[in-house]
Design an enzyme around this catalytic site. Sequence first.
Site, PDB file in Angstrom:
ATOM      1  N   SER A  15       0.791  -1.316   0.024  1.00  0.00           N
ATOM      2  CA  SER A  15       0.090   0.008   0.194  1.00  0.00           C
ATOM      3  C   SER A  15       0.908   1.232  -0.001  1.00  0.00           C
ATOM      4  O   SER A  15       0.399   2.324  -0.365  1.00  0.00           O
ATOM      5  CB  SER A  15      -1.019   0.076   1.175  1.00  0.00           C
ATOM      6  OG  SER A  15      -0.270  -0.264   2.292  1.00  0.00           O
ATOM      7  N   ASN A  91       7.800  -8.136   1.991  1.00  0.00           N
ATOM      8  CA  ASN A  91       8.316  -6.631   2.136  1.00  0.00           C
ATOM      9  C   ASN A  91       7.763  -5.858   3.400  1.00  0.00           C
ATOM     10  O   ASN A  91       8.309  -5.084   4.074  1.00  0.00           O
ATOM     11  CB  ASN A  91       7.934  -5.730   0.845  1.00  0.00           C
ATOM     12  CG  ASN A  91       7.723  -4.171   1.110  1.00  0.00           C
ATOM     13  OD1 ASN A  91       8.782  -3.508   1.277  1.00  0.00           O
ATOM     14  ND2 ASN A  91       6.502  -3.630   1.500  1.00  0.00           N
ATOM     15  N   SER A 143      17.274  -5.534   5.774  1.00  0.00           N
ATOM     16  CA  SER A 143      17.811  -4.017   6.146  1.00  0.00           C
ATOM     17  C   SER A 143      19.115  -3.828   6.502  1.00  0.00           C
ATOM     18  O   SER A 143      19.899  -4.887   6.787  1.00  0.00           O
ATOM     19  CB  SER A 143      16.978  -3.507   7.413  1.00  0.00           C
ATOM     20  OG  SER A 143      17.508  -2.216   7.741  1.00  0.00           O
ATOM     21  N   TYR A 156      14.137  -4.899  16.032  1.00  0.00           N
ATOM     22  CA  TYR A 156      13.762  -4.494  14.368  1.00  0.00           C
ATOM     23  C   TYR A 156      15.039  -5.184  14.046  1.00  0.00           C
ATOM     24  O   TYR A 156      15.153  -6.074  13.122  1.00  0.00           O
ATOM     25  CB  TYR A 156      13.718  -3.221  14.202  1.00  0.00           C
ATOM     26  CG  TYR A 156      13.894  -2.725  12.443  1.00  0.00           C
ATOM     27  CD1 TYR A 156      12.722  -3.002  11.682  1.00  0.00           C
ATOM     28  CD2 TYR A 156      15.123  -2.105  11.739  1.00  0.00           C
ATOM     29  CE1 TYR A 156      12.620  -2.684  10.612  1.00  0.00           C
ATOM     30  CE2 TYR A 156      14.704  -2.120  10.467  1.00  0.00           C
ATOM     31  CZ  TYR A 156      13.605  -2.318  10.058  1.00  0.00           C
ATOM     32  OH  TYR A 156      13.561  -1.923   8.598  1.00  0.00           O
ATOM     33  N   LYS A 160      15.591  -8.587  11.413  1.00  0.00           N
ATOM     34  CA  LYS A 160      15.964  -8.204   9.736  1.00  0.00           C
ATOM     35  C   LYS A 160      17.128  -9.190   9.774  1.00  0.00           C
ATOM     36  O   LYS A 160      17.307  -9.678   8.577  1.00  0.00           O
ATOM     37  CB  LYS A 160      16.442  -6.667   9.727  1.00  0.00           C
ATOM     38  CG  LYS A 160      15.166  -5.992   9.483  1.00  0.00           C
ATOM     39  CD  LYS A 160      14.179  -6.123   8.403  1.00  0.00           C
ATOM     40  CE  LYS A 160      12.948  -5.299   8.212  1.00  0.00           C
ATOM     41  NZ  LYS A 160      12.237  -5.789   7.132  1.00  0.00           N
ATOM     42  N   ILE A 189      16.148   4.641   3.294  1.00  0.00           N
ATOM     43  CA  ILE A 189      15.327   4.963   1.960  1.00  0.00           C
ATOM     44  C   ILE A 189      14.143   5.926   2.324  1.00  0.00           C
ATOM     45  O   ILE A 189      13.690   5.898   3.357  1.00  0.00           O
ATOM     46  CB  ILE A 189      14.730   3.678   1.422  1.00  0.00           C
ATOM     47  CG1 ILE A 189      15.611   2.626   1.521  1.00  0.00           C
ATOM     48  CG2 ILE A 189      13.635   3.970   0.342  1.00  0.00           C
ATOM     49  CD1 ILE A 189      16.616   2.922   0.341  1.00  0.00           C
TER      50      ILE A 189
HETATM   51  P1  NDP Z   1       6.241   1.716   5.277  1.00  0.00           P
HETATM   52  O1  NDP Z   1       5.890   1.966   6.578  1.00  0.00           O
HETATM   53  O2  NDP Z   1       6.176   3.035   4.466  1.00  0.00           O
HETATM   54  O3  NDP Z   1       5.312   0.469   4.635  1.00  0.00           O
HETATM   55  C1  NDP Z   1       4.823  -0.639   5.259  1.00  0.00           C
HETATM   56  C2  NDP Z   1       3.970  -1.495   4.731  1.00  0.00           C
HETATM   57  O4  NDP Z   1       3.885  -2.909   5.327  1.00  0.00           O
HETATM   58  C3  NDP Z   1       2.531  -0.831   4.504  1.00  0.00           C
HETATM   59  O5  NDP Z   1       2.111  -1.328   3.223  1.00  0.00           O
HETATM   60  C4  NDP Z   1       1.823  -1.632   5.640  1.00  0.00           C
HETATM   61  O6  NDP Z   1       0.485  -1.589   5.379  1.00  0.00           O
HETATM   62  C5  NDP Z   1       2.612  -3.074   5.659  1.00  0.00           C
HETATM   63  N1  NDP Z   1       2.394  -3.841   6.867  1.00  0.00           N
HETATM   64  C6  NDP Z   1       2.717  -3.403   8.117  1.00  0.00           C
HETATM   65  N2  NDP Z   1       2.481  -4.410   9.162  1.00  0.00           N
HETATM   66  C7  NDP Z   1       1.757  -5.307   8.404  1.00  0.00           C
HETATM   67  C8  NDP Z   1       0.965  -6.537   8.794  1.00  0.00           C
HETATM   68  N3  NDP Z   1       0.949  -6.953   9.906  1.00  0.00           N
HETATM   69  N4  NDP Z   1       0.449  -7.171   7.667  1.00  0.00           N
HETATM   70  C9  NDP Z   1       0.309  -6.855   6.246  1.00  0.00           C
HETATM   71  N5  NDP Z   1       0.835  -5.691   6.203  1.00  0.00           N
HETATM   72  C10 NDP Z   1       1.484  -4.815   6.958  1.00  0.00           C
HETATM   73  O7  NDP Z   1       7.643   0.969   4.918  1.00  0.00           O
HETATM   74  P2  NDP Z   1       8.686   0.906   4.110  1.00  0.00           P
HETATM   75  O8  NDP Z   1       8.184   0.881   2.727  1.00  0.00           O
HETATM   76  O9  NDP Z   1       9.806   2.200   4.391  1.00  0.00           O
HETATM   77  O10 NDP Z   1       9.531  -0.320   4.490  1.00  0.00           O
HETATM   78  C11 NDP Z   1       9.120  -1.618   3.654  1.00  0.00           C
HETATM   79  C12 NDP Z   1      10.127  -2.654   3.920  1.00  0.00           C
HETATM   80  O11 NDP Z   1      11.278  -1.935   3.886  1.00  0.00           O
HETATM   81  C13 NDP Z   1       9.970  -2.763   5.669  1.00  0.00           C
HETATM   82  O12 NDP Z   1      10.287  -4.348   5.738  1.00  0.00           O
HETATM   83  C14 NDP Z   1      11.294  -2.400   5.973  1.00  0.00           C
HETATM   84  O13 NDP Z   1      11.691  -2.665   7.340  1.00  0.00           O
HETATM   85  C15 NDP Z   1      12.165  -2.313   5.033  1.00  0.00           C
HETATM   86  N6  NDP Z   1      13.335  -1.187   5.060  1.00  0.00           N
HETATM   87  C16 NDP Z   1      12.915   0.047   4.854  1.00  0.00           C
HETATM   88  C17 NDP Z   1      13.939   1.001   4.906  1.00  0.00           C
HETATM   89  C18 NDP Z   1      13.745   2.744   4.864  1.00  0.00           C
HETATM   90  O14 NDP Z   1      14.543   3.104   5.106  1.00  0.00           O
HETATM   91  N7  NDP Z   1      12.217   2.953   4.561  1.00  0.00           N
HETATM   92  C19 NDP Z   1      15.251   0.600   5.034  1.00  0.00           C
HETATM   93  C20 NDP Z   1      15.454  -0.705   5.330  1.00  0.00           C
HETATM   94  C21 NDP Z   1      14.539  -1.724   5.307  1.00  0.00           C
HETATM   95  P3  NDP Z   1      -0.678  -0.408   5.861  1.00  0.00           P
HETATM   96  O15 NDP Z   1      -0.367   0.643   4.668  1.00  0.00           O
HETATM   97  O16 NDP Z   1      -1.914  -0.870   5.921  1.00  0.00           O
HETATM   98  O17 NDP Z   1      -0.055   0.027   7.240  1.00  0.00           O
END
Ligand code: NDP
Length: 248
Positions: A15, A91, A143, A156, A160, A189
């Site tokens: 999303s 993801n 991560s 976290y 990871k 990111i």
């Molecule tokens: P966001 O917080 O922007 O998005 C997280 C997503 O995960 C959303 O779509 C959310 O859904 C979904 N989500 C969370 N919990 C659940 C659950 N229990 N069941 C189903 N869906 C779930 O995160 P990012 O895009 O920043 O991160 C994406 C991935 O990348 C993660 O695993 C993060 O740990 C990893 N990452 C991110 C970094 C960064 O700098 N941003 C760096 C390194 C790794 P909803 O919208 O409904 O809440």
Amino acid sequence: MSDNKKQTIVVTGGSRGIGRAICLDFASPNTHVYFNYLSSSTSADETRDLIDKAGGSSTAIKVNITSDTEVNDFFRYIKEHTGKIDVLVNNAGITKDGLIVRMKESDWDNVIDTNLKGAFLCSKAALKTMIRQHYGSIINISSLVGVSGNAGQANYVASKAGLIGLTKAIAKEVASRNITVNAVAPGYIDSDMTENLSDKLKAELIKQIPLGRVGTPQEVAHVVRFLASKNSRYITGQVINVNGGIYI
Ligand code: NDP
């Protein structure tokens, strides 16, 4: 092209942020992207509209990946509609940061359940289909801190780092079935997950990045798509760092 001729791509947490960018990178007339989300249905609708505009098709479903029942229903639905799964991207992830001595047990459990158990449940469900079809790619979004460690993020970081172990174990287990399993370890990111960092902390972080800037969700998505492509079939059990050189 009928639906079962299209590649079936499954992305958790599509999303927003990196997950949305991954869904969009896969969007094409030759794919159907199934993505889930936890609660942001408006954001999920936006992702679906963007996939449509990019010439692709998708199905968005609210599925909590910490629930075995919801995950199995999600994959049963996909199997009933397409009969196959070409790619799974684990993801979805959350943070609940704090120093270890103050970390609540519930914050530990939530993060491990979402980031690690969620990937286990989805991989298990997808692999039942991938093993039968003798083909598939799983890409786990780990991560930088899962490789390097980080103060204030014990839950976290453990999740990871655990995801990297899960990647390597499953890679060895399913290689004989022509299934590859890899991890991508993004650095800092630009997404909702990082937007709450203070400007001061952001500036300090950027100073430590040799390439001198934050990464974009698209830069992670391109690597994911490569790992899901025919061009990467000899790569498995690996961790690909996408971090601007902050950890070499
Ligand atoms: P966001 O917080 O922007 O998005 C997280 C997503 O995960 C959303 O779509 C959310 O859904 C979904 N989500 C969370 N919990 C659940 C659950 N229990 N069941 C189903 N869906 C779930 O995160 P990012 O895009 O920043 O991160 C994406 C991935 O990348 C993660 O695993 C993060 O740990 C990893 N990452 C991110 C970094 C960064 O700098 N941003 C760096 C390194 C790794 P909803 O919208 O409904 O809440």
